[in-house]
Design an enzyme around this catalytic site. Structure first.
Site, PDB file in Angstrom:
ATOM      1  N   GLU A   1       0.834  -1.209   0.000  1.00  0.00           N
ATOM      2  CA  GLU A   1       0.000   0.000   0.000  1.00  0.00           C
ATOM      3  C   GLU A   1       0.866   1.257   0.000  1.00  0.00           C
ATOM      4  O   GLU A   1       0.560   2.243  -0.667  1.00  0.00           O
ATOM      5  CB  GLU A   1      -0.942   0.025   1.221  1.00  0.00           C
ATOM      6  CG  GLU A   1      -1.946  -1.109   1.284  1.00  0.00           C
ATOM      7  CD  GLU A   1      -3.021  -1.043   0.195  1.00  0.00           C
ATOM      8  OE1 GLU A   1      -3.000  -0.111  -0.619  1.00  0.00           O
ATOM      9  OE2 GLU A   1      -3.858  -1.962   0.156  1.00  0.00           O
TER      10      GLU A   1
ATOM     11  N   ARG B   1       0.803   3.770  -3.262  1.00  0.00           N
ATOM     12  CA  ARG B   1       0.144   5.066  -3.047  1.00  0.00           C
ATOM     13  C   ARG B   1       1.162   6.175  -2.793  1.00  0.00           C
ATOM     14  O   ARG B   1       1.087   7.247  -3.404  1.00  0.00           O
ATOM     15  CB  ARG B   1      -0.816   4.994  -1.854  1.00  0.00           C
ATOM     16  CG  ARG B   1      -1.910   3.971  -2.052  1.00  0.00           C
ATOM     17  CD  ARG B   1      -2.915   4.027  -0.918  1.00  0.00           C
ATOM     18  NE  ARG B   1      -3.653   2.770  -0.825  1.00  0.00           N
ATOM     19  CZ  ARG B   1      -4.924   2.661  -0.509  1.00  0.00           C
ATOM     20  NH1 ARG B   1      -5.633   3.726  -0.250  1.00  0.00           N
ATOM     21  NH2 ARG B   1      -5.515   1.488  -0.430  1.00  0.00           N
TER      22      ARG B   1
ATOM     23  N   ASP C   1      -5.152  -9.744  -8.148  1.00  0.00           N
ATOM     24  CA  ASP C   1      -5.330  -8.821  -9.274  1.00  0.00           C
ATOM     25  C   ASP C   1      -4.060  -8.268  -9.918  1.00  0.00           C
ATOM     26  O   ASP C   1      -3.737  -8.544 -11.080  1.00  0.00           O
ATOM     27  CB  ASP C   1      -6.272  -7.673  -8.871  1.00  0.00           C
ATOM     28  CG  ASP C   1      -5.940  -7.024  -7.521  1.00  0.00           C
ATOM     29  OD1 ASP C   1      -4.924  -7.386  -6.909  1.00  0.00           O
ATOM     30  OD2 ASP C   1      -6.692  -6.136  -7.081  1.00  0.00           O
TER      31      ASP C   1
ATOM     32  N   GLU D   1     -11.629   0.704 -10.494  1.00  0.00           N
ATOM     33  CA  GLU D   1     -11.247  -0.229 -11.579  1.00  0.00           C
ATOM     34  C   GLU D   1     -12.081  -0.088 -12.852  1.00  0.00           C
ATOM     35  O   GLU D   1     -11.550  -0.158 -13.965  1.00  0.00           O
ATOM     36  CB  GLU D   1     -11.288  -1.679 -11.076  1.00  0.00           C
ATOM     37  CG  GLU D   1     -10.196  -2.034 -10.068  1.00  0.00           C
ATOM     38  CD  GLU D   1     -10.455  -1.474  -8.671  1.00  0.00           C
ATOM     39  OE1 GLU D   1     -11.621  -1.112  -8.377  1.00  0.00           O
ATOM     40  OE2 GLU D   1      -9.500  -1.368  -7.872  1.00  0.00           O
TER      41      GLU D   1
HETATM   42  C1  DMJ Z   1      -6.079   0.545  -5.076  1.00  0.00           C
HETATM   43  O1  DMJ Z   1      -5.321   0.755  -3.942  1.00  0.00           O
HETATM   44  C2  DMJ Z   1      -5.281  -0.118  -6.148  1.00  0.00           C
HETATM   45  O2  DMJ Z   1      -5.918   0.077  -7.361  1.00  0.00           O
HETATM   46  C3  DMJ Z   1      -5.071  -1.577  -5.889  1.00  0.00           C
HETATM   47  O3  DMJ Z   1      -4.409  -2.197  -6.948  1.00  0.00           O
HETATM   48  C4  DMJ Z   1      -6.387  -2.259  -5.698  1.00  0.00           C
HETATM   49  N1  DMJ Z   1      -7.192  -1.619  -4.719  1.00  0.00           N
HETATM   50  C5  DMJ Z   1      -7.311  -0.187  -4.701  1.00  0.00           C
HETATM   51  C6  DMJ Z   1      -8.477   0.360  -5.462  1.00  0.00           C
HETATM   52  O4  DMJ Z   1      -9.608  -0.379  -5.467  1.00  0.00           O
END
Ligand code: DMJ
Length: 656
Positions: free
Chosen positions: A225, A229, A375, A546
């Site tokens: 995270e 971010r 994902d 997404e």
């Molecule tokens: C974000 O922090 C990123 O896109 C991550 O890859 C998946 N989850 C969240 C958004 O839904």
């Protein structure tokens, strides 16, 4: 290499603006004669002057009418040129009559100009971009998204400045991500892209003055995270503010920003990455630990000892770019070592379980899915390849990533794709018990990253039209792009099927083997009410990006205007259901009822991703072109290094 012919159907012109309709010859002449000047001066002109003007007009009209049959024949000369099966339409020159016609024709009336979204100065490139947006009729939509971003930022600034996230209902901040002011860093490049210079300044100065003490004092953060971010946000801010090459014009903005010297962003990024490096160096295998204590520069595994597969494989865009900027290879080496290691592990048709052990270096459990914890493994395989394939060695040192990606997508098509009943939505399911277990028709909203990733992989970020013209698309690429469009529709319908127009966190799909009654989205006019099942526990919406992310990529690549309309509908639903009057936007607890019960949180990715992708969707495709920039999984754009697409041509020539 098989290349499908491009048909005229593929070559779409998509503006339908009444102001640009062709005008009749008579109208052209009367408008040209009665220019504003003539009209203004008419009060003082004599009858003789007026007659003379009318005569000139009459003569001109006769000349044009006389040659009109010639004009229509000449002006409609259309050549169908076959270049590798491609149909091109070329209109030829039209001789004297056309010259006369052009002479009289006034330029089309453009819609009135709106002020730019920010206070920043614009150069000519920015002005041209702005003009383009008017022609496409997108500026109004972009302004609305920029207003929404300002509303979100203002709520955060008023009630939560310095906290990770805003709780918009209780009007306070909360540190859910370790206390690094995550909303500030996640938002900064969005403010740059929107040209909101005052916000760039506020966020920039906070990063300059306050972030260092946070890095020194704060304790536990999650490696993934924080990387996507905060590190991603800082690196992107450095790039977009001209840090790397001293100019911001490179990505289509041309705006200069207030705020600290861009070097500050790089310094902060390196300070943070130096601390995060302990996740790699403390682990006995190439798989990093999931948690880092920033002030101690130490790391440890999660309580269950495991890391998420998506988390360990979604660090490479950021760490590798930092190495390039800093000249210190240690960041990129550590991160790329993870992917090199993953390459060696046994997989099931390219698909991988969602957990991995940093102690053994092996996958843990059987659960395979493209939703949470799985994902961005698939996303980064192709994005890291795109980022680095032109960086040297003819891309051969990362070609294994493209191979892993291609194999994984074949696995997805082979084992995870099904169609719902009765209406046949294409969705991506799961294999909770691995390769020998049964298919489970559940799809997280998170999976909606996949259409964008598939499209990007298919054309390498070029438009479909150009990728076809350049012979870059294989049959498999074309199939993958089609699959992207099919899943995109499903993701859109996950919004359209609910009462609020917003998607649930998770949907199940009606199949021959699976059905649960009475769990519908609530929008009686949706034809997919019976296909999409929404369990009570899955009805929340966290303002996730997404779907709009994929709409943005698919629109750039296919140029199909329906994606603009879908994005606009989704934006309007966010506006009407999640906006909080006092500032900010809230998550929802149930998207199937009106009014939807709210959840007291505005996630950082609403500013960092959702609103950024919507803004870019409605804007000009010269801004952050997808063949030159790759967006990390938190929507922070980073440059593609070296010869991206050119490298693809070279490798194809070598291969053939
Ligand atoms: C974000 O922090 C990123 O896109 C991550 O890859 C998946 N989850 C969240 C958004 O839904």
């Amino acid at each position: 290499m098989a290349v499908l012919p491009i048909t005229s159907h593929d070559v779409q012109s998509h503006y339908d603006n009444a102001k640009f309709r062709r005008r009749s010859v008579f109208k052209v002449i009367t408008q040209a004669v009665l220019t504003s000047n003539v009209r203004r001066n008419c009060g003082s002109c004599g009858v003789g002057k007026l007659l003379a003007l009318l005569m000139i007009a009459g003569l001109a009209f006769l000349t044009v009418a006389h040659t009109n049959s010639g004009i229509s024949a000449a002006s409609e000369i259309v050549q169908h040129v076959n270049v590798r099966g491609e149909e091109k339409v070329i209109t030829e020159g039209h001789g004297n009559a056309e010259l006369l016609k052009r002479f009289w024709r006034k330029p089309p009336r453009l819609p009135p100009r709106l002020p730019p979204h920010g206070k920043a100065g614009n150069n000519s490139l920015a002005a041209e971009t702005h003009n383009q947006q008017h022609i496409l009729g997108s500026t109004v939509r972009q302004s609305k998204v920029a207003e929404a971003f300002r509303h979100a930022w203002t709520g955060y600034k008023n009630y939560a400045m310095g906290s990770d996230e805003l709780m918009p209902l209780s009007k306070r901040g909360v540190d859910g991500l370790g206390g690094l002011g995550a909303t500030i860093v996640d938002s900064l490049d969005t403010a740059m892209i929107m040209g909101l210079n005052d916000i760039v300044q506020e966020a920039g100065y906070w990063i300059e003055k306050k972030l260092p003490e946070r890095l020194n004092e704060k304790g536990q953060v999650n490696l993934f995270e924080t990387t996507i971010r905060v590190l991603g946000g800082l690196l992107s801010a450095y790039c977009l503010s001209g840090g790397e090459n001293g100019t911001t014009g490179d990505w289509g903005s041309g705006t200069t920003f207030d705020g600290p010297n861009p070097a500050i962003y790089l310094e902060r990024a390196q300070d943070l990455a130096d601390r995060l490096m302990s996740a790699f160096t403390s682990s006995p295998t190439p798989i990093p630990f999931s948690d880092v204590i920033l002030r101690e520069r130490s790391a440890h595994p999660a309580p269950d000892g495991l890391s998420s597969t998506s988390e360990v494989s979604s660090l490479q865009l950021e760490f590798w770019y930092l190495s390039k900027l800093s000249g210190n290879p240690k960041y990129g080496d550590a991160a790329m070592h993870v992917l090199e290691h993953l390459k060696t592990l046994p997989k099931f048709k390219g698909l991988v379980p969602i957990y991995i052990s940093p102690h053994s270096g092996h996958f843990s459990g059987q659960n395979i899915r493209l939703g949470s914890r799985g994902d961005s493994y698939y996303e980064y395989l192709v994005k890291v390849w795109l980022q680095q394939r032109g960086a040297g060695h003819g891309g051969s040192n990362v070609s294994y990533l493209r191979e892993m990606y291609d194999e994984a997508i074949r696995g997805v098509k082979n084992r995870l794709i099904q169609k719902s009943i009765p209406k046949g939505l294409v969705f991506v399911g799961e294999l909770p018990s691995g390769e020998d277990g049964s298919f489970y028709p559940k799809m997280d909203h998170l999976v909606c990253f996949l259409p964008g990733t598939l499209a990007l992989g298919a054309t390498r970020g070029l438009t479909k039209q150009r990728a076809m013209e350049e012979g870059l698309m294989t049959i498999e690429d074309i199939e993958n792009l089609k699959l992207a469009e099919d899943i995109m529709k499903t993701c859109y319908e996950m919004y359209a099927v609910t009462t609020t127009g917003l998607a649930p966190e998770i949907a199940h799909f009606h199949t021959q083997e699976f059905y649960e009654d009475g769990l519908q989205g609530g929008n009686k006019s949706s034809e997919f009410l019976d296909d999409i099942i929404i369990r009570y526990a899955d009805r929340h919406n966290l303002l996730r990006p997404e779907t709009v992310e994929s709409l943005f990529v698919l629109h750039r690549i296919t140029q199909d205007p329906k994606y603009l309309e879908w994005g606009w509908q989704i934006f309007q639903a966010f506006e009407s259901r999640t906006k909080v009057d006092s500032g900010g936007y809230s998550s929802l607890n149930d998207v199937t009822v009106l009014p939807p019960p709210r959840r007291d949180k505005m996630e950082t990715f609403f500013l960092g991703e959702t609103l950024k992708y919507l803004y870019l969707l409605f804007g000009d495709s010269n801004v952050l072109p997808l063949d030159r920039f790759v967006f990390n999984t938190e929507a922070h754009p980073l440059p593609i290094i070296g010869k991206g697409v050119e490298n693809d041509h070279t490798s194809q020539t070598q291969a053939s």
